[in-house]
Design an enzyme around this catalytic site. Structure first.
Site, short mmCIF file in Angstrom:
data_model
loop_
_atom_site.label_atom_id
_atom_site.label_comp_id
_atom_site.label_asym_id
_atom_site.label_seq_id
_atom_site.Cartn_x
_atom_site.Cartn_y
_atom_site.Cartn_z
CD GLU A 30 -0.09 -1.30 2.99
OE1 GLU A 30 0.99 -1.92 2.63
OE2 GLU A 30 -0.65 -1.66 3.85
CG ASP B 117 1.06 -1.98 6.54
OD1 ASP B 117 2.18 -2.40 6.12
OD2 ASP B 117 0.63 -0.88 6.75
CG ASP C 240 -3.05 -3.17 10.58
OD1 ASP C 240 -3.57 -3.18 9.27
OD2 ASP C 240 -2.54 -2.22 11.20
CD GLU D 177 -6.69 1.60 7.81
OE1 GLU D 177 -6.72 1.59 9.22
OE2 GLU D 177 -7.00 2.56 6.99
CE1 TYR E 31 1.78 -1.67 9.89
CE2 TYR E 31 0.38 -3.03 11.36
CZ TYR E 31 0.68 -2.18 10.28
OH TYR E 31 -0.42 -1.37 9.92
NE ARG F 256 -1.44 2.51 11.91
CZ ARG F 256 -0.97 2.65 10.60
NH1 ARG F 256 -0.66 1.47 9.85
NH2 ARG F 256 -0.79 3.78 9.98
CG HIS G 71 -0.04 -7.51 15.25
ND1 HIS G 71 -0.88 -6.75 14.96
CD2 HIS G 71 0.00 -8.22 13.94
CE1 HIS G 71 -1.36 -6.48 13.95
NE2 HIS G 71 -0.83 -7.48 13.20
#
Ligand code: ZN
Ligand code: ZN
Length: 686
Positions: free
Chosen positions: A11, A84, A86, A88, A306, A308, A353
């Site tokens: 992205e 990514d 997550d 989103e 990452y 988040r 995560h």
């Protein structure tokens, strides 16, 4: 050159750059530049009658990209969606599949916590399908926020002021700030006193130290027990001619464990306290570190995992590497007997995560400093230190607590000396949210022996007043959101930005103050939409979003449970809510131009004095931090536009009189002389 067999879509263009250098010529890497589909901005885009069906559109900025992505997909036999790791990212992957119209057989989803050669290789070896539960959770958040925003805002326009907007989670954040302000306003400060004795050893080195009044007989003094000067005087009188004798000495060892490696919230809080970064800036820098940059001979590499995340997990490989590094660099003494494991607190433990850590501890901050910008370096150093320290031994202190008897009173002195630094070798602990260290960090006492006589140098009382709770700063607001279960790794920074952008709160000396507008909107919402500002309720919604992600709740059901009562509130409020007006604070000043009283208004830029005759009279004055009025009119709007950057020009008042200056200052420093006819024009318009 042979044609690539696979297309990898990420992205962001930086990620595209880093990854494409790691993959061979079999792979073509393209960037979607963020979301490519979203709800339309011109209308609700959610069909409430049809089970909240969202109608997504291709975002205008993505229209140009889409043909390239489609072309790339057509030329290759498989498309890896590497957005990514997550919810989103999962949603972006899903939207990509839909927008590119790719069958399930043509796509594979790959995820990784870090952008390194080995992580990418492993991800490609373990592709999976798109996780529709994660996608649904993200859709539910998007739709809920859309419903609140697009349904509530028009009501606020009608009842308060055009252009206002309300949001789901940010309304709770504003509420926390407003409630704190009320607490401060009604706070009753209490007087209390403490009594201290400065004492000296009679023998040896004659060193001094301070002790504090602790008890009378066996009754311990609590903080507020000595209420006034009279009470102090009684104690001082009692203590006249007292002998001070050491009555008890207690030596102990105290250990302090390191803190766990960063997760999003703790990284934002720490960066705010230690290096003055806003949450938004921290996330921007972290993203750069994550997406990678050229590091000398290594080429492009992601420097951190990452950013988040709410998990404290550390990959086994990373733990091993840290162990090796600590042993080599600091010695075996600095390695804990057992590897430290940090339990993830968050119930939602999002998507397996990892904590935020350097992708290799061998990239020590100073070794790669030359490849980083100043801000990137500051954040990288924090992340590196926090992670390395989290894998080290406890710090060990010697503590000494000493009671001193004087008549029937006991004074107590405590001292603490660092015996073994342990993890503190790498990372210092800050004690409070201002980032200042506690002053008793390393306070040593002389060697004291029971029965030893001491001479009094000075007996002195100190007056104190209890203080109201402090206003939130970024760090404490993030902490509060996290503790209340409202924030999620992806939402802290946007919440903080939004509440300021919407002028509901302003930042002054790094603390949040509600604006008059913010207080008004909050009170209106609290009255008519109790659930929207309710912390528990909002936390409950966040939990339900987590349940959707786990696959144990259906997303449309969650929205319906929210929307049914919300739409009733909307109906009621539309009927019952009175038109509200922002009530500015009164002042004692009189407008020098028209003689009307002046009032205090505020904006996100701060408080200012304005003529109550507005809009006929537009006189304003600035107010400084000490509430002094500065007889220099505040900048005024002019209707002119900066020819350099397109932002509005303001009329400012300088030493040589008024001039035009760009409102984009300090980004744009364009200034102009004021056209002469300015004064007359205003007259003409009247
Ligand atoms: Zn006036
Ligand atoms: Zn400009």
């Amino acid at each position: 050159m042979k044609a690539p067999k696979y297309l990898v879509i990420v992205e962001s263009p930086t990620k595209e750059k880093t990854i494409s250098k790691m993959l061979g010529s079999d792979y073509m890497v393209l960037s979607s530049y963020g979301h490519i589909r979203d709800l339309p901005s011109s209308k609700l885009g959610v069909d409430i009658e049809d089970n909240f069906k969202p109608s997504y559109i291709i975002m205008p900025k993505a229209k140009k990209l889409l043909p390239d992505l489609k072309e790339g997909a057509k030329k290759t036999k498989l498309v890896y969606l590497a957005t990514d790791y997550d919810r989103e990212g999962e949603a972006i992957a899903w939207h990509l599949q839909k927008a590119l119209d790719l069958p399930d057989t043509k796509i594979k989803r790959i995820t990784f916590h870090e952008i390194t050669q080995s992580a990418i290789k492993e991800a490609l070896e373990n592709p999976r399908k798109i996780d529709l539960n994660l996608v649904d959770s993200q859709q539910a958040r998007r739709v809920l926020d859309r419903l609140v925003g697009y349904k509530l805002s028009p009501l606020l326009w009608k009842k308060i002021k055009y252009g206002l907007s309300a949001g789901r989670v940010q309304s709770v954040a504003v509420h926390l700030i407003c409630e704190r302000e009320k607490e401060i306003a009604k706070f009753n400060s209490l007087e209390y006193w403490s009594v201290h004795a400065e004492l000296e050893k009679e023998k040896e080195d004659k060193s001094h130290f301070i002790s504090n009044l602790f008890s009378k007989g066996t009754v311990r003094y609590e903080k507020l027990d000595v209420k006034n000067k009279e009470a102090v005087d009684v104690i001082l009188k009692d203590l006249e001619n007292a002998q001070y004798v050491v009555s008890k000495v207690e030596r102990k060892e105290q250990r302090r464990s390191p803190l766990p490696p960063y997760i999003t919230s703790s990284m934002q809080q720490d960066a705010s306290r230690r290096i003055n970064f806003s949450a938004a800036k921290t996330m921007m820098m972290a993203q750069k570190l994550y997406e990678g940059m050229p590091i000398g001979d290594e080429g492009n590499v992601g420097l951190i995992t990452y950013m988040r995340t709410d998990s404290f997990n550390v990959a086994v490989q990373a733990q091993k590497e840290a162990k090796k590094y600590v042993e080599e660099k600091y010695g075996k003494n600095f390695l804990p007997e057992k590897q430290r494991i940090y339990q993830t607190k968050s119930k939602s433990a999002q998507e397996a995560h990892e904590a935020i850590r350097p992708t290799s501890v061998y990239r020590a901050p100073n070794d790669i400093k030359k490849y980083l910008s100043g801000d990137e370096f500051k954040l990288y150093e924090l992340i590196w230190q926090r992670f390395v320290s989290s894998q080290m031994t406890d710090a060990v202190y010697d503590t000494l607590s000493c009671d001193i008897k004087a008549k029937n009173y006991i004074f107590r002195a405590t001292g603490k000396t660092l015996k073994f630094s342990g993890f503190l070798q790498v990372y210092e602990i800050l004690e409070n949210d201002n980032g200042k260290e506690k002053d008793d960090k390393d306070s040593s006492l002389p060697d004291l022996i029971e029965g030893e006589k001491l001479s009094l140098i000075k007996l002195y009382p100190e007056q104190h007043f209890t203080e109201p709770p402090p206003r939130f700063n970024e760090a404490s607001l993030i902490k509060a959101l996290e503790e209340h279960g409202i924030g999620r790794p992806s939402t802290y920074a946007p919440i903080i930005k939004t509440i300021q952008d919407r002028s509901y709160v302003r930042m002054d000396q790094r603390r949040f103050f509600p604006t008059q507008l913010g207080s008004l909107v909050d009170s209106v919402l609290a009255k008519h939409f109790a659930e929207i500002v309710d912390i528990e309720f909002t936390a409950g919604v966040e939990e339900k979003l987590d349940l959707i992600a786990e696959g144990s709740s259906k997303w449309t059901k969650v929205i319906e449970e929210f929307y049914t009562p919300f739409s009733k509130d909307l109906e009621q409020a539309d009927k019952n809510m009175e038109r509200q007006k922002i009530k500015p604070e009164e002042s004692k000043e009189i407008c020098p131009k028209c003689g009307k009283p002046m009032v205090i208004r505020d904006s996100r830029r701060g408080r200012f004095l304005a003529c109550s005759g507005f809009p006929e009279c537009r006189t304003t004055f600035s107010i400084d931090k000490n509430n002094d009025i500065i007889v220099k009119p505040a900048p005024e709007a002019t209707g002119q536009v900066c020819e350099k950057c397109g932002k509005p020009m303001l009329k400012r008042f300088g030493k040589r009189g008024p001039f035009l200056a760009c409102s984009g200052f300090p980004g744009c420093r364009n200034t102009k002389r004021l056209p002469k006819e300015d004064g007359n024009k205003e007259q003409d318009e009247k």
